[in-house]
Design a protein around this motif. Structure first.
Motif, PDB file in Angstrom:
ATOM      1  N   GLU A   1       0.824  -1.198   0.000  1.00 46.94           N
ATOM      2  CA  GLU A   1       0.000   0.000   0.000  1.00 46.94           C
ATOM      3  C   GLU A   1       0.860   1.250   0.000  1.00 46.94           C
ATOM      4  OE1 GLU A   1      -2.391  -0.675   3.440  1.00 46.94           O
ATOM      5  OE2 GLU A   1      -4.012  -1.564   2.260  1.00 46.94           O
ATOM      6  N   CYS A   2       0.269   2.328  -0.478  1.00 46.12           N
ATOM      7  CA  CYS A   2       0.990   3.604  -0.479  1.00 46.12           C
ATOM      8  C   CYS A   2       1.097   4.104   0.956  1.00 46.12           C
ATOM      9  CB  CYS A   2       0.257   4.628  -1.337  1.00 46.12           C
ATOM     10  SG  CYS A   2       1.086   6.229  -1.354  1.00 46.12           S
ATOM     11  N   ARG A   3       2.270   4.630   1.304  1.00 45.08           N
ATOM     12  CA  ARG A   3       2.440   5.122   2.672  1.00 45.08           C
ATOM     13  C   ARG A   3       1.752   6.461   2.863  1.00 45.08           C
ATOM     14  NH1 ARG A   3       8.131   3.299   1.790  1.00 45.08           N
ATOM     15  NH2 ARG A   3       8.168   1.190   2.648  1.00 45.08           N
ATOM     16  N   ARG A   4       1.413   7.136   1.756  1.00 44.31           N
ATOM     17  CA  ARG A   4       0.858   8.485   1.873  1.00 44.31           C
ATOM     18  C   ARG A   4      -0.622   8.551   1.508  1.00 44.31           C
ATOM     19  NH1 ARG A   4       3.789  12.063  -1.858  1.00 44.31           N
ATOM     20  NH2 ARG A   4       3.489  13.720  -0.364  1.00 44.31           N
ATOM     21  N   CYS A   5      -1.147   7.462   0.945  1.00 43.87           N
ATOM     22  CA  CYS A   5      -2.561   7.479   0.533  1.00 43.87           C
ATOM     23  C   CYS A   5      -3.252   6.217   1.039  1.00 43.87           C
ATOM     24  CB  CYS A   5      -2.696   7.470  -0.993  1.00 43.87           C
ATOM     25  SG  CYS A   5      -1.792   8.752  -1.845  1.00 43.87           S
ATOM     26  N   ASP A   6      -4.584   6.271   1.098  1.00 35.44           N
ATOM     27  CA  ASP A   6      -5.345   5.054   1.345  1.00 35.44           C
ATOM     28  C   ASP A   6      -5.522   4.336   0.021  1.00 35.44           C
ATOM     29  OD1 ASP A   6      -5.583   5.509   4.015  1.00 35.44           O
ATOM     30  OD2 ASP A   6      -7.450   6.629   3.817  1.00 35.44           O
TER      31      ASP A   6
ATOM     32  N   TRP B   1       3.905   1.691  -7.870  1.00 36.83           N
ATOM     33  CA  TRP B   1       3.612   3.074  -8.211  1.00 36.83           C
ATOM     34  C   TRP B   1       2.235   3.426  -7.681  1.00 36.83           C
ATOM     35  CZ3 TRP B   1       4.957   4.938 -13.820  1.00 36.83           C
ATOM     36  CH2 TRP B   1       4.948   6.326 -13.833  1.00 36.83           C
ATOM     37  N   CYS B   2       2.145   4.540  -6.974  1.00 32.79           N
ATOM     38  CA  CYS B   2       0.836   5.012  -6.532  1.00 32.79           C
ATOM     39  C   CYS B   2       0.262   5.910  -7.615  1.00 32.79           C
ATOM     40  CB  CYS B   2       0.943   5.777  -5.213  1.00 32.79           C
ATOM     41  SG  CYS B   2      -0.636   6.480  -4.708  1.00 32.79           S
ATOM     42  N   HIS B   3      -0.891   5.532  -8.162  1.00 38.03           N
ATOM     43  CA  HIS B   3      -1.489   6.320  -9.242  1.00 38.03           C
ATOM     44  C   HIS B   3      -2.201   7.562  -8.718  1.00 38.03           C
ATOM     45  CE1 HIS B   3      -1.540   2.901 -12.457  1.00 38.03           C
ATOM     46  NE2 HIS B   3      -0.367   3.133 -11.954  1.00 38.03           N
ATOM     47  N   HIS B   4      -2.211   7.735  -7.390  1.00 36.49           N
ATOM     48  CA  HIS B   4      -2.912   8.889  -6.837  1.00 36.49           C
ATOM     49  C   HIS B   4      -1.972  10.001  -6.434  1.00 36.49           C
ATOM     50  CE1 HIS B   4      -6.538   6.537  -6.944  1.00 36.49           C
ATOM     51  NE2 HIS B   4      -5.825   5.539  -6.477  1.00 36.49           N
ATOM     52  N   CYS B   5      -0.810   9.664  -5.846  1.00 39.35           N
ATOM     53  CA  CYS B   5       0.111  10.730  -5.453  1.00 39.35           C
ATOM     54  C   CYS B   5       1.396  10.660  -6.260  1.00 39.35           C
ATOM     55  CB  CYS B   5       0.422  10.669  -3.961  1.00 39.35           C
ATOM     56  SG  CYS B   5       1.477   9.272  -3.505  1.00 39.35           S
ATOM     57  N   GLY B   6       1.550   9.621  -7.046  1.00 37.68           N
ATOM     58  CA  GLY B   6       2.719   9.536  -7.912  1.00 37.68           C
ATOM     59  C   GLY B   6       3.959   8.979  -7.242  1.00 37.68           C
ATOM     60  N   SER B   7       3.874   8.646  -5.946  1.00 34.81           N
ATOM     61  CA  SER B   7       5.100   8.158  -5.318  1.00 34.81           C
ATOM     62  C   SER B   7       5.421   6.737  -5.802  1.00 34.81           C
ATOM     63  CB  SER B   7       4.987   8.217  -3.793  1.00 34.81           C
ATOM     64  OG  SER B   7       3.986   7.348  -3.353  1.00 34.81           O
ATOM     65  N   GLN B   8       6.711   6.459  -5.837  1.00 34.61           N
ATOM     66  CA  GLN B   8       7.192   5.185  -6.367  1.00 34.61           C
ATOM     67  C   GLN B   8       8.041   4.487  -5.329  1.00 34.61           C
ATOM     68  OE1 GLN B   8       9.378   5.431  -9.976  1.00 34.61           O
ATOM     69  NE2 GLN B   8       7.756   6.489 -11.090  1.00 34.61           N
TER      70      GLN B   8
HETATM   71 ZN    ZN Z   1       0.023   7.591  -2.904  1.00 37.22          ZN
END
Ligand code: ZN
Ligand code: ZN
Length: 739
Positions: free
Chosen positions: A452-457, A470-477
């Motif tokens: 899971e993304c550490r910055r988004c749900d 890759w998080c498609h919501h905040c762009g973090s990889q």
């Molecule tokens: Zn994210």
């Protein structure tokens, strides 16, 4: 003292008022026309604002007003009509007026830079130059060559770049020599396609009966305001109707504004306009450099460009002779800006046409429920194109029940067999999966852990091509872990399907078949989409797979089978518009098939074959689906039967958005308003995104006027709340997405 000498200036700032200044020193009032830019002192620095009006009185004592620093333009950039539209938009969308006005200008002009010279450097013949015989210049062969070149079209100057191209290199010194003789002179060439038009064969194709009826209906109406909904099935030739209407407007000496969702995705549409419309077209879209945009914008403002074809923000382009507005694919979500100044270009196109008193045409194969409702009640004239142009037959849609079916890469055995048959018959098949990447999740098979993304749900999407999550919501990889962070096990596997994985599985299954994947990842580099589409048309690939990028207006005449995977999330989405979007997507993707003489077949895989909406869509088409969906909206009192405003808030600390929204709701309730309802506050469907906690409050009313009366009183009070300073909050009028 007489006359109005206070300048009311819109300054880009997150503030809702305009600012008053005195004229810059040494500048007379006659140069201070509304629409000119001024450099003004603001805070500790200076900003570039736009003069809105001259007034006699200010709320601030006149001795305390500062003079503007500098007048930047000799003539207004925006006309009175443009300013009024922008002020209307600022008021309606409740956005700071300085930001709104500024966003209507090309970037360079926003920054206070001088206007670019209007043209490209070029050279033309003088009257004497036209009379000279190049052959007489025996001792200056290069001068003779340039003279000869210019004399081929004695009345059309050539751009310096074209001359250099013809002369195989830079030749400024030779041009200067000719200039000294008095035979050539430098000039500016306005970038347009006028000079290329000689090569273009302007053909007037025969419109079919439906198309002609649509054109006639608009023309019959004459020049006043009227909205038309051009509701035409995919492949029915809406573009031909647009072209015929634009030609009418051009013949009357007027300009036409055409808004499209994303130019980069529809190069074919653009080419058709360019080939068929015999007038200079200004393109305005995000793929241009700032300077190119400014050139196009200036050409429209001067009236040189007769047609403006652009994306969302082109709706604000000043056009002195505007006579027609067209919004193509009016249902498309990209017409609504999703951050900052959250305007809807489609809705503003209507407002603009009404103020301008000219017709506006909204076109779509899958009209939004809002527009269909407006047509139902007679606000829009409903024009239908029921048949596909030419001999093309509409595709046949079938539901494929995949309950208790073993899927391979998301595809049922039946669909795989059908694909194989089409390929063997030498046809093309298209598989649609609206999820890019390799797989939507990476999971541990031992303990059930999911990346899971550490910055988004949100879950991370696994992209195998570059080995990242890759998080498609905040762009973090982030890199893929080789062992499970929970149980240290090693059975980490991708779960579910993305286009990347689907491509891999299909490649293994159909080893001798050309396969192409179209999504954001495969078309990241400039021009790659264009190249892939060309290769598809050349028949290099038999199997096409991709995301909604494939659904946007491309014609694939040899596609005879469309398989649509994974539609079920649309049926049960958190957003009440999810079903509408899903139906539009299915219909648009289906429209790619069987466009030529080959009939197409569309197979929709679902685990909910009995869902009434999907049933209606597949059996009776989008029109019937829309009627049923409208009935559902009506009984639930959802838009278009009501109007909404979304108050969003986010903060890095949990709880803050909620307590702010609670206070805001309290305030709103105390102001009241008949029939205004407050829903929430609730956490956003994705509560945490990019490290921020997010929540929203929905405000709804059956009366738009009531809602806006509330906003006018409510929002200034919210700005005064202490808790408002601890969150980032925004207002979204007529929200299109809840995310
Ligand atoms: Zn994210
Ligand atoms: Zn584990």
């Amino acid at each position: 003292m007489s006359g109005d000498l206070i300048l009311r200036v819109a300054v880009p700032a997150p503030l809702y008022s305009c600012f008053d200044y005195l004229p810059p020193e040494g500048v007379g009032l006659d140069g201070l026309l509304p629409g000119v830019r001024l450099l003004v002192p603001f805070g500790s620095g200076e900003r570039c604002g736009v003069l809105l009006e001259l007034v006699a009185e200010s709320e601030i004592e006149i001795t305390k007003l500062k003079p503007a620093s500098k007048l930047l333009d000799t003539e207004p950039l925006l006309g009175q009509e443009d300013i009024e539209l922008l002020l209307w938009a600022a008021e309606y969308y409740r956005h700071p007026v300085g930001d709104v006005i500024s966003s209507a200008l090309p970037v360079r002009l926003r920054k206070g830079m001088a206007r670019a010279t209007t043209g490209l450097p070029g050279w033309g013949l003088t009257a004497i130059g036209k009379e000279q015989d190049p052959l007489a210049l025996t001792r200056a062969p290069r001068q003779a060559e340039i003279l000869g070149l210019l004399q081929q079209h004695p009345d059309a100057p050539l751009s310096q770049a074209d001359i250099y191209l013809n002369m195989d290199g830079e030749c400024r010194a030779i041009l200067r020599a000719l200039e000294q003789r008095g035979w050539v002179e430098s000039c500016e060439i306005v970038p347009s396609r006028e000079e290329r038009l000689g090569e273009v064969q302007v053909s007037t194709p025969h419109l079919n009966r439906d198309q002609q009826a649509a054109v006639d209906a608009v023309i019959r109406h004459g020049t006043g305001f009227q909205a038309f909904l051009l509701d035409g099935v995919t492949g029915s030739g809406k573009t031909e109707v647009y072209i015929a209407l634009v030609e009418q407007v051009l013949a009357a000496g007027q300009q036409a504004l055409i808004l499209v969702p994303e130019i980069g995705l529809t190069p074919q549409l653009l080419q058709r306009f360019q080939q068929r419309i015999a007038a200079p077209i200004a393109l305005l879209h995000s793929g241009l450099s700032d300077l190119e945009r400014e050139h196009a914008w200036s050409a429209a403002v001067r009236g040189d460009a007769k047609v403006v074809l652009g994306t969302r923000s082109a709706v604000f382009t000043p056009m002195p002779e505007l006579g027609l507005v067209i919004v193509d694919e009016e249902h498309d979500l990209s017409f609504k800006q999703q951050d900052g100044f959250r305007y809807s270009a489609r809705d503003l196109a209507l407002v603009r046409a009404r103020r301008r008193e000219c017709p506006v045409v909204l076109g779509s194969a899958t009209p939004s429920l809002e527009s269909l409702r407006n047509a139902q009640v007679g606000r829009y004239e409903h024009l239908m194109l029921l048949k596909r142009a030419g001999e093309a037959v509409p595709p046949r849609l079938d539901i494929l029940d995949i309950r208790s079916v073993n899927l391979d890469a998301g595809m049922s055995p039946v669909l795989l067999r059908m694909v194989s048959e089409e390929i063997q018959a030498g046809n093309q098949a298209l598989i649609f999966l609206n999820r890019r990447g390799y797989s939507p999740l990476l999971a541990c098979y031992d303990c059930g852990w999911i990346a899971e993304c550490r910055r988004c749900d949100a879950r991370l999407t696994y992209h195998m091509g570059n080995g990242v999550l890759w998080c498609h919501h905040c762009g973090s990889q982030r890199r893929v872990d080789s062992t499970c962070p929970e149980c240290k096990g090693e059975k980490i596997r991708p779960l579910g399907q993305g286009t990347e994985r689907l491509e891999q599985v299909l490649a293994a299954r159909f080893p001798d078949t050309g396969i192409v994947r179209i999504d954001r990842d495969s078309t990241r580099t400039k021009g790659s989409l264009h190249r892939l589409l060309d290769e598809i048309h050349q028949g290099k690939y038999q199997l096409l797979l991709g995301t909604q990028m494939l659904a946007k207006g491309h014609h694939f005449p040899n596609v005879t089978l469309v398989g649509i995977l994974d539609v079920d999330q649309g049926l049960f989405g958190a957003d009440f518009r999810a079903a509408e979007r899903m139906a539009q997507l299915i219909t648009q993707v289906s429209g790619r098939a069987g466009r030529a003489e080959k009939p197409g077949r569309v197979v929709v895989q679902t685990r909910h074959p009995d869902h009434p909406l999907i049933h209606t869509l597949v059996r009776d088409g989008y029109g019937s689906f829309a009627l049923e969906a409208l009935r559902e909206r009506q009984s639930a009192l959802l838009p278009p039967y009501s109007y909404q405003v979304l108050l969003r808030a986010e903060a890095t600390r949990d709880g803050m958005p909620r307590s702010f929204l609670d206070e805001a709701m309290e305030l709103g309730r105390s102001i009241g308003g008949s029939g205004v309802e407050f829903w929430g506050p609730v956490p956003a469907p994705m509560e945490r995104r990019a490290g921020n906690f997010r929540a929203h409050l929905l405000v709804q009313s059956g009366s738009r006027a009531e809602l806006h009366r509330l906003l006018a009183v409510w929002l200034p009070k919210i700005r005064g709340l202490k808790s408002a300073r601890r969150v980032r909050w925004s207002v979204d009028v007529d929200p299109q997405e809840m995310l």
